[in-house]
Design an enzyme around this catalytic site. Structure first.
Site, PDB file in Angstrom:
ATOM      1  N   ASN A  10       0.801  -1.233   0.000  1.00 35.73           N
ATOM      2  CA  ASN A  10       0.000   0.000   0.000  1.00 35.73           C
ATOM      3  C   ASN A  10       0.832   1.281   0.000  1.00 35.73           C
ATOM      4  O   ASN A  10       0.269   2.370  -0.149  1.00 35.73           O
ATOM      5  CB  ASN A  10      -1.015   0.019   1.165  1.00 35.73           C
ATOM      6  CG  ASN A  10      -1.960  -1.161   1.090  1.00 35.73           C
ATOM      7  OD1 ASN A  10      -2.605  -1.361   0.069  1.00 35.73           O
ATOM      8  ND2 ASN A  10      -2.015  -1.974   2.135  1.00 35.73           N
ATOM      9  N   ASP A  86      12.459 -13.584   9.686  1.00 31.06           N
ATOM     10  CA  ASP A  86      13.382 -14.711   9.483  1.00 31.06           C
ATOM     11  C   ASP A  86      14.291 -14.482   8.281  1.00 31.06           C
ATOM     12  O   ASP A  86      15.473 -14.854   8.311  1.00 31.06           O
ATOM     13  CB  ASP A  86      12.597 -16.017   9.315  1.00 31.06           C
ATOM     14  CG  ASP A  86      12.048 -16.545  10.638  1.00 31.06           C
ATOM     15  OD1 ASP A  86      12.415 -16.001  11.701  1.00 31.06           O
ATOM     16  OD2 ASP A  86      11.257 -17.511  10.606  1.00 31.06           O
ATOM     17  N   ARG A 106      -0.064   5.024  17.573  1.00 31.44           N
ATOM     18  CA  ARG A 106      -1.292   4.637  16.879  1.00 31.44           C
ATOM     19  C   ARG A 106      -1.950   3.437  17.597  1.00 31.44           C
ATOM     20  O   ARG A 106      -1.793   3.283  18.795  1.00 31.44           O
ATOM     21  CB  ARG A 106      -0.952   4.366  15.406  1.00 31.44           C
ATOM     22  CG  ARG A 106      -0.447   5.646  14.698  1.00 31.44           C
ATOM     23  CD  ARG A 106      -0.113   5.412  13.240  1.00 31.44           C
ATOM     24  NE  ARG A 106      -1.308   5.028  12.483  1.00 31.44           N
ATOM     25  CZ  ARG A 106      -1.258   4.552  11.234  1.00 31.44           C
ATOM     26  NH1 ARG A 106      -0.079   4.422  10.613  1.00 31.44           N
ATOM     27  NH2 ARG A 106      -2.370   4.217  10.611  1.00 31.44           N
TER      28      ARG A 106
HETATM   29  C1  DQA Z   1       3.599   2.209   8.028  1.00 28.34           C
HETATM   30  C2  DQA Z   1       2.867   1.938   9.340  1.00 28.34           C
HETATM   31  C3  DQA Z   1       2.133   0.610   9.300  1.00 28.34           C
HETATM   32  O1  DQA Z   1       1.452   0.381  10.523  1.00 28.34           O
HETATM   33  C4  DQA Z   1       1.113   0.613   8.186  1.00 28.34           C
HETATM   34  O2  DQA Z   1       0.476  -0.644   8.088  1.00 28.34           O
HETATM   35  C5  DQA Z   1       1.689   1.025   6.875  1.00 28.34           C
HETATM   36  C6  DQA Z   1       2.670   2.113   6.840  1.00 28.34           C
HETATM   37  C7  DQA Z   1       4.241   3.604   8.020  1.00 28.34           C
HETATM   38  O3  DQA Z   1       5.091   3.831   7.150  1.00 28.34           O
HETATM   39  O4  DQA Z   1       3.896   4.463   8.834  1.00 28.34           O
HETATM   40  O5  DQA Z   1       1.274   0.548   5.826  1.00 28.34           O
HETATM   41  O6  DQA Z   1       4.641   1.254   7.892  1.00 28.34           O
END
Ligand code: DQA
Length: 146
Positions: A10, A86, A106
């Site tokens: 994402n 791992d 968070r």
């Molecule tokens: C993240 C924080 C994670 O909890 C989240 O699932 C992400 C982005 C960050 O860059 O702040 O996708 O890694």
């Protein structure tokens, strides 16, 4: 020195995705920032982004013998992936974890990091700057100042 910079699921949607948390700059802006940071410290970087856990594991394995360190934002896999932990332990390359947001402030489920257990350092909540600090940290292993 050659570093592999991995971005997990994402993160390719930066700019669109929850901009109040992750900012309004898109993923190509992040890639440009990472390339500029690497140039600043005189290190080569290879960038990799995937939404797939196994692809990230494969990429970490491929880094063995080819790369001098890994910068990783495992995104959501941070909180679930023993496989990525791992893989990092298996290749035993110096690794630094980055999060754009301050995961510690968070939801409670974001406060555990499996890959982070194999990392020398974590930079969280600094936005793009966290990647620059991570590259700087690894570059310092070869040079005295950066
Ligand atoms: C993240 C924080 C994670 O909890 C989240 O699932 C992400 C982005 C960050 O860059 O702040 O996708 O890694």
């Amino acid at each position: 020195m050659k570093l592999l910079v991995i971005n997990g699921p994402n993160l390719n949607l930066l700019g669109i995705r929850e901009p109040e948390i992750y900012g309004r700059q898109d993923f190509s802006a992040l890639e440009n920032f990472i390339r500029a940071s690497a140039a600043e410290y005189g290190v080569e970087v290879e960038l990799f982004q995937s939404n797939h856990e196994g692809a990230i594991v494969d990429k970490i394995q491929e880094a063995y013998g080819r790369m001098d360190g890994i910068v990783i934002n495992p995104a959501a896999y941070t909180h679930t992936s023993v496989a990525i932990l791992d893989a990092l332990k298996a290749v035993a390359l110096p690794a630094v974890e980055v999060h754009l947001s301050n995961v510690n402030a968070r939801e409670p489920f974001r406060q555990i990091s499996y890959p982070g257990m194999a990392c020398e350092k974590t930079f969280a909540g600094l936005g793009f700057e966290g990647y620059r600090r991570a590259i700087c940290h690894l570059a310092k292993r070869e040079k005295t100042a950066c």
